[in-house]
Write a protein that holds these residues in place. Structure first.
Motif, PDB file in Angstrom:
ATOM      1  N   MET A  30       0.786  -1.293   0.079  1.00 36.71           N
ATOM      2  CA  MET A  30      -0.069   0.052  -0.120  1.00 36.71           C
ATOM      3  C   MET A  30       0.886   1.223  -0.118  1.00 36.71           C
ATOM      4  SD  MET A  30      -3.177   1.015  -0.145  1.00 36.71           S
ATOM      5  CE  MET A  30      -4.243   2.272   0.279  1.00 36.71           C
ATOM      6  N   ILE A  31       1.853   1.220   1.012  1.00 39.14           N
ATOM      7  CA  ILE A  31       2.752   2.391   0.780  1.00 39.14           C
ATOM      8  C   ILE A  31       4.242   2.004   0.942  1.00 39.14           C
ATOM      9  CG2 ILE A  31       3.679   4.294   2.463  1.00 39.14           C
ATOM     10  CD1 ILE A  31       0.982   4.426   3.822  1.00 39.14           C
ATOM     11  N   SER A  32       4.975   2.516   0.018  1.00 36.20           N
ATOM     12  CA  SER A  32       6.364   2.333  -0.083  1.00 36.20           C
ATOM     13  C   SER A  32       7.195   3.393  -0.105  1.00 36.20           C
ATOM     14  CB  SER A  32       6.580   1.588  -1.566  1.00 36.20           C
ATOM     15  OG  SER A  32       8.131   1.259  -1.776  1.00 36.20           O
ATOM     16  N   ILE A  33       8.156   3.494   0.772  1.00 32.31           N
ATOM     17  CA  ILE A  33       9.016   4.478   0.784  1.00 32.31           C
ATOM     18  C   ILE A  33      10.512   3.930   0.477  1.00 32.31           C
ATOM     19  CG2 ILE A  33       9.884   6.291   2.386  1.00 32.31           C
ATOM     20  CD1 ILE A  33       7.007   6.490   2.203  1.00 32.31           C
ATOM     21  N   ARG A  34      11.135   4.818  -0.339  1.00 32.06           N
ATOM     22  CA  ARG A  34      12.777   4.362  -0.783  1.00 32.06           C
ATOM     23  C   ARG A  34      13.486   5.535  -0.577  1.00 32.06           C
ATOM     24  NH1 ARG A  34      10.891   0.230   0.640  1.00 32.06           N
ATOM     25  NH2 ARG A  34      10.653  -1.614  -0.609  1.00 32.06           N
ATOM     26  N   HIS A  35      14.354   5.429   0.079  1.00 28.29           N
ATOM     27  CA  HIS A  35      15.813   6.478   0.372  1.00 28.29           C
ATOM     28  C   HIS A  35      15.202   7.873   0.427  1.00 28.29           C
ATOM     29  CE1 HIS A  35      18.081   2.941  -1.299  1.00 28.29           C
ATOM     30  NE2 HIS A  35      17.342   2.863  -2.231  1.00 28.29           N
ATOM     31  N   LEU A  36      14.323   7.966   1.348  1.00 25.07           N
ATOM     32  CA  LEU A  36      13.758   9.295   1.644  1.00 25.07           C
ATOM     33  C   LEU A  36      14.837  10.030   2.553  1.00 25.07           C
ATOM     34  CD1 LEU A  36      11.271  11.174   1.840  1.00 25.07           C
ATOM     35  CD2 LEU A  36      10.567  10.112   3.883  1.00 25.07           C
ATOM     36  N   ASP A  37      14.936  11.315   1.792  1.00 30.07           N
ATOM     37  CA  ASP A  37      15.901  12.169   2.610  1.00 30.07           C
ATOM     38  C   ASP A  37      15.221  13.683   2.704  1.00 30.07           C
ATOM     39  OD1 ASP A  37      18.964  11.660   2.807  1.00 30.07           O
ATOM     40  OD2 ASP A  37      18.216  10.522   1.176  1.00 30.07           O
ATOM     41  N   VAL A  38      15.011  14.220   3.751  1.00 22.16           N
ATOM     42  CA  VAL A  38      14.652  15.729   4.062  1.00 22.16           C
ATOM     43  C   VAL A  38      15.622  16.339   4.865  1.00 22.16           C
ATOM     44  CG1 VAL A  38      12.809  16.762   5.292  1.00 22.16           C
ATOM     45  CG2 VAL A  38      12.313  14.368   4.161  1.00 22.16           C
ATOM     46  N   HIS A  39      15.731  17.717   4.222  1.00 18.73           N
ATOM     47  CA  HIS A  39      16.681  18.655   4.803  1.00 18.73           C
ATOM     48  C   HIS A  39      15.713  19.729   5.064  1.00 18.73           C
ATOM     49  CE1 HIS A  39      19.451  16.360   2.325  1.00 18.73           C
ATOM     50  NE2 HIS A  39      20.333  17.053   3.323  1.00 18.73           N
ATOM     51  N   PHE A  40      15.949  20.597   6.183  1.00 11.43           N
ATOM     52  CA  PHE A  40      15.289  21.773   6.590  1.00 11.43           C
ATOM     53  C   PHE A  40      16.575  22.711   6.487  1.00 11.43           C
ATOM     54  CE2 PHE A  40      12.000  19.483   8.882  1.00 11.43           C
ATOM     55  CZ  PHE A  40      11.008  19.284   7.829  1.00 11.43           C
ATOM     56  N   GLY A  41      16.803  23.520   5.520  1.00 11.09           N
ATOM     57  CA  GLY A  41      18.121  24.212   5.485  1.00 11.09           C
ATOM     58  C   GLY A  41      19.520  23.549   5.384  1.00 11.09           C
ATOM     59  N   SER A  42      20.203  23.715   6.480  1.00 18.24           N
ATOM     60  CA  SER A  42      21.106  22.905   6.315  1.00 18.24           C
ATOM     61  C   SER A  42      21.150  21.799   7.206  1.00 18.24           C
ATOM     62  CB  SER A  42      22.614  23.987   6.977  1.00 18.24           C
ATOM     63  OG  SER A  42      22.309  24.377   8.251  1.00 18.24           O
ATOM     64  N   SER A  43      20.335  21.520   7.903  1.00 17.49           N
ATOM     65  CA  SER A  43      19.732  20.359   8.870  1.00 17.49           C
ATOM     66  C   SER A  43      19.290  19.202   7.993  1.00 17.49           C
ATOM     67  CB  SER A  43      18.864  20.592   9.929  1.00 17.49           C
ATOM     68  OG  SER A  43      19.210  21.784  10.751  1.00 17.49           O
ATOM     69  N   HIS A  44      19.973  18.083   8.221  1.00 12.61           N
ATOM     70  CA  HIS A  44      19.610  16.844   7.387  1.00 12.61           C
ATOM     71  C   HIS A  44      18.705  15.966   8.338  1.00 12.61           C
ATOM     72  CE1 HIS A  44      21.017  13.504   4.546  1.00 12.61           C
ATOM     73  NE2 HIS A  44      19.900  13.564   4.609  1.00 12.61           N
ATOM     74  N   VAL A  45      17.604  16.049   8.272  1.00 19.75           N
ATOM     75  CA  VAL A  45      16.711  15.588   9.343  1.00 19.75           C
ATOM     76  C   VAL A  45      16.250  14.006   9.056  1.00 19.75           C
ATOM     77  CG1 VAL A  45      16.073  17.743  10.289  1.00 19.75           C
ATOM     78  CG2 VAL A  45      14.524  16.796   8.597  1.00 19.75           C
ATOM     79  N   VAL A  46      16.174  13.814   8.153  1.00 19.33           N
ATOM     80  CA  VAL A  46      15.580  12.216   7.672  1.00 19.33           C
ATOM     81  C   VAL A  46      16.718  11.836   6.682  1.00 19.33           C
ATOM     82  CG1 VAL A  46      13.971  10.870   6.350  1.00 19.33           C
ATOM     83  CG2 VAL A  46      13.130  12.579   8.014  1.00 19.33           C
ATOM     84  N   ARG A  47      17.270  10.724   6.900  1.00 15.77           N
ATOM     85  CA  ARG A  47      18.612  10.347   6.140  1.00 15.77           C
ATOM     86  C   ARG A  47      18.250   8.739   5.707  1.00 15.77           C
ATOM     87  NH1 ARG A  47      23.236  12.898   7.908  1.00 15.77           N
ATOM     88  NH2 ARG A  47      22.787  14.550   9.492  1.00 15.77           N
ATOM     89  N   ASP A  48      17.950   8.692   4.362  1.00 22.07           N
ATOM     90  CA  ASP A  48      17.826   7.525   3.501  1.00 22.07           C
ATOM     91  C   ASP A  48      17.044   6.458   4.361  1.00 22.07           C
ATOM     92  OD1 ASP A  48      18.399   5.696   1.623  1.00 22.07           O
ATOM     93  OD2 ASP A  48      20.327   4.951   2.082  1.00 22.07           O
ATOM     94  N   ILE A  49      15.930   6.949   4.428  1.00 16.53           N
ATOM     95  CA  ILE A  49      14.788   5.873   5.150  1.00 16.53           C
ATOM     96  C   ILE A  49      14.099   4.984   3.971  1.00 16.53           C
ATOM     97  CG2 ILE A  49      12.464   6.100   6.370  1.00 16.53           C
ATOM     98  CD1 ILE A  49      14.753   6.639   7.997  1.00 16.53           C
ATOM     99  N   SER A  50      13.838   3.787   4.132  1.00 14.89           N
ATOM    100  CA  SER A  50      13.089   2.953   3.409  1.00 14.89           C
ATOM    101  C   SER A  50      12.294   2.007   4.116  1.00 14.89           C
ATOM    102  CB  SER A  50      14.226   2.039   2.347  1.00 14.89           C
ATOM    103  OG  SER A  50      14.813   3.005   1.634  1.00 14.89           O
ATOM    104  N   PHE A  51      11.232   1.880   3.801  1.00 10.89           N
ATOM    105  CA  PHE A  51      10.109   0.893   4.463  1.00 10.89           C
ATOM    106  C   PHE A  51       8.799   0.812   3.531  1.00 10.89           C
ATOM    107  CE2 PHE A  51       9.107   4.650   6.691  1.00 10.89           C
ATOM    108  CZ  PHE A  51       7.674   4.893   6.375  1.00 10.89           C
ATOM    109  N   GLY A  52       8.387  -0.480   3.594  1.00 12.39           N
ATOM    110  CA  GLY A  52       6.976  -0.728   3.000  1.00 12.39           C
ATOM    111  C   GLY A  52       5.883  -1.250   3.912  1.00 12.39           C
ATOM    112  N   ILE A  53       4.716  -0.769   3.513  1.00 18.96           N
ATOM    113  CA  ILE A  53       3.578  -1.305   4.261  1.00 18.96           C
ATOM    114  C   ILE A  53       2.556  -1.974   3.487  1.00 18.96           C
ATOM    115  CG2 ILE A  53       1.800  -0.428   5.996  1.00 18.96           C
ATOM    116  CD1 ILE A  53       3.874   2.085   6.520  1.00 18.96           C
TER     117      ILE A  53
END
Length: 244
Positions: free
Chosen positions: A1-24
């Motif tokens: 239903m949900i697939s997340i692959r290599h998710l990265d999130v930056h807020f400015g210079s802050s790397h808050v989510v790093r290479d997240i992967s999972f499936g549901i």
């Protein structure tokens, strides 16, 4: 239903989510657990379409998701926030709060749907024309859950749905969510810092630290003491201390 692959999130210079992967899988409830600042709520808000600045791949029902989401997405995916008082319009009655998503999505039979929604979350009819400040914290969160479910979504995103509530009310809301999930066959993602809450609702969970998933395990493995990562074991020890 949900697939997340290599998710990265930056807020400015802050790397808050790093290479997240999972499936549901469809109908599954998946937990994201971690201490404050671990990135778990950022992952949830990004899936919900509330954060457009991300890199990686996300799919819903096999369809790729972009930074901008259409109306069909927001009918399929709904979110319940941590603070029920902050997430409900203070100058709208419960009736208007529940009627709004029906009007947005062009869903008929508002009268019957609102009555059913209140019944599903065990709120009395008298709550319908009250304002949020006239309700208890537990009742406000029940309104937020009813609002999220009134358009019949397939996916429910839960961001610390009980952490702002009194301990005496938390179990009631968790049991309500478990019943609704089963009755509606919902696919859910639950974010929490509380391992006991996650183990109660989720079949599988991921432990986050510093923006990364450091361990993924089943609730059965968690209960059996099979956690391997030191941070997971720290969270388990903390949950035992709080329970004591």
């Amino acid at each position: 239903m949900i697939s997340i692959r290599h998710l990265d999130v930056h807020f400015g210079s802050s790397h808050v989510v790093r290479d997240i992967s999972f499936g549901i899988g469809a109908g599954e409830t998946y937990g994201l657990v971690g201490e404050s600042g671990s990135g778990k709520s950022t992952v949830l808000r990004t899936i919900a379409g509330l954060n457009a600045d991300w890199q990686g791949e996300m799919t819903l029902g096999g369809k790729a998701l972009g930074a901008r989401r259409d109306r069909a997405f927001f009918k399929t995916v709904q979110m319940v926030f941590q603070d029920p008082y902050g997430s409900l319009h203070p100058r709208q009655t419960v009736d208007r709060i529940l009627a709004e998503p029906l009007a947005i999505h062009g869903i008929p039979d508002a009268e019957a749907r609102i009555a059913r929604a209140l019944s599903e979350v065990a709120l009395p009819r008298t709550a319908r024309f009250r304002f949020p400040h006239q309700l208890s914290g537990g009742q406000r969160q029940r309104v937020a859950i009813a609002r999220a479910l009134i358009a019949d979504p397939a996916v429910l995103l839960l961001d610390e749905p009980t952490s702002a509530l009194d301990v005496s009310v938390q179990a009631e809301v968790l049991n309500l969510l478990a019943d609704l999930r089963q009755a509606r066959q919902l696919t859910c993602i639950l974010v929490s810092h509380n391992l006991a809450v996650v183990a109660h609702l989720c079949g599988r969970l991921a432990v986050m630290q510093g923006g990364r998933i450091v361990e993924e395990l089943s609730a059965a493995q968690l209960r059996a003491g099979e956690a391997r990562h030191p941070h997971t074991r720290e969270l388990i020890a903390l949950s035992h201390e709080l329970a004591a």
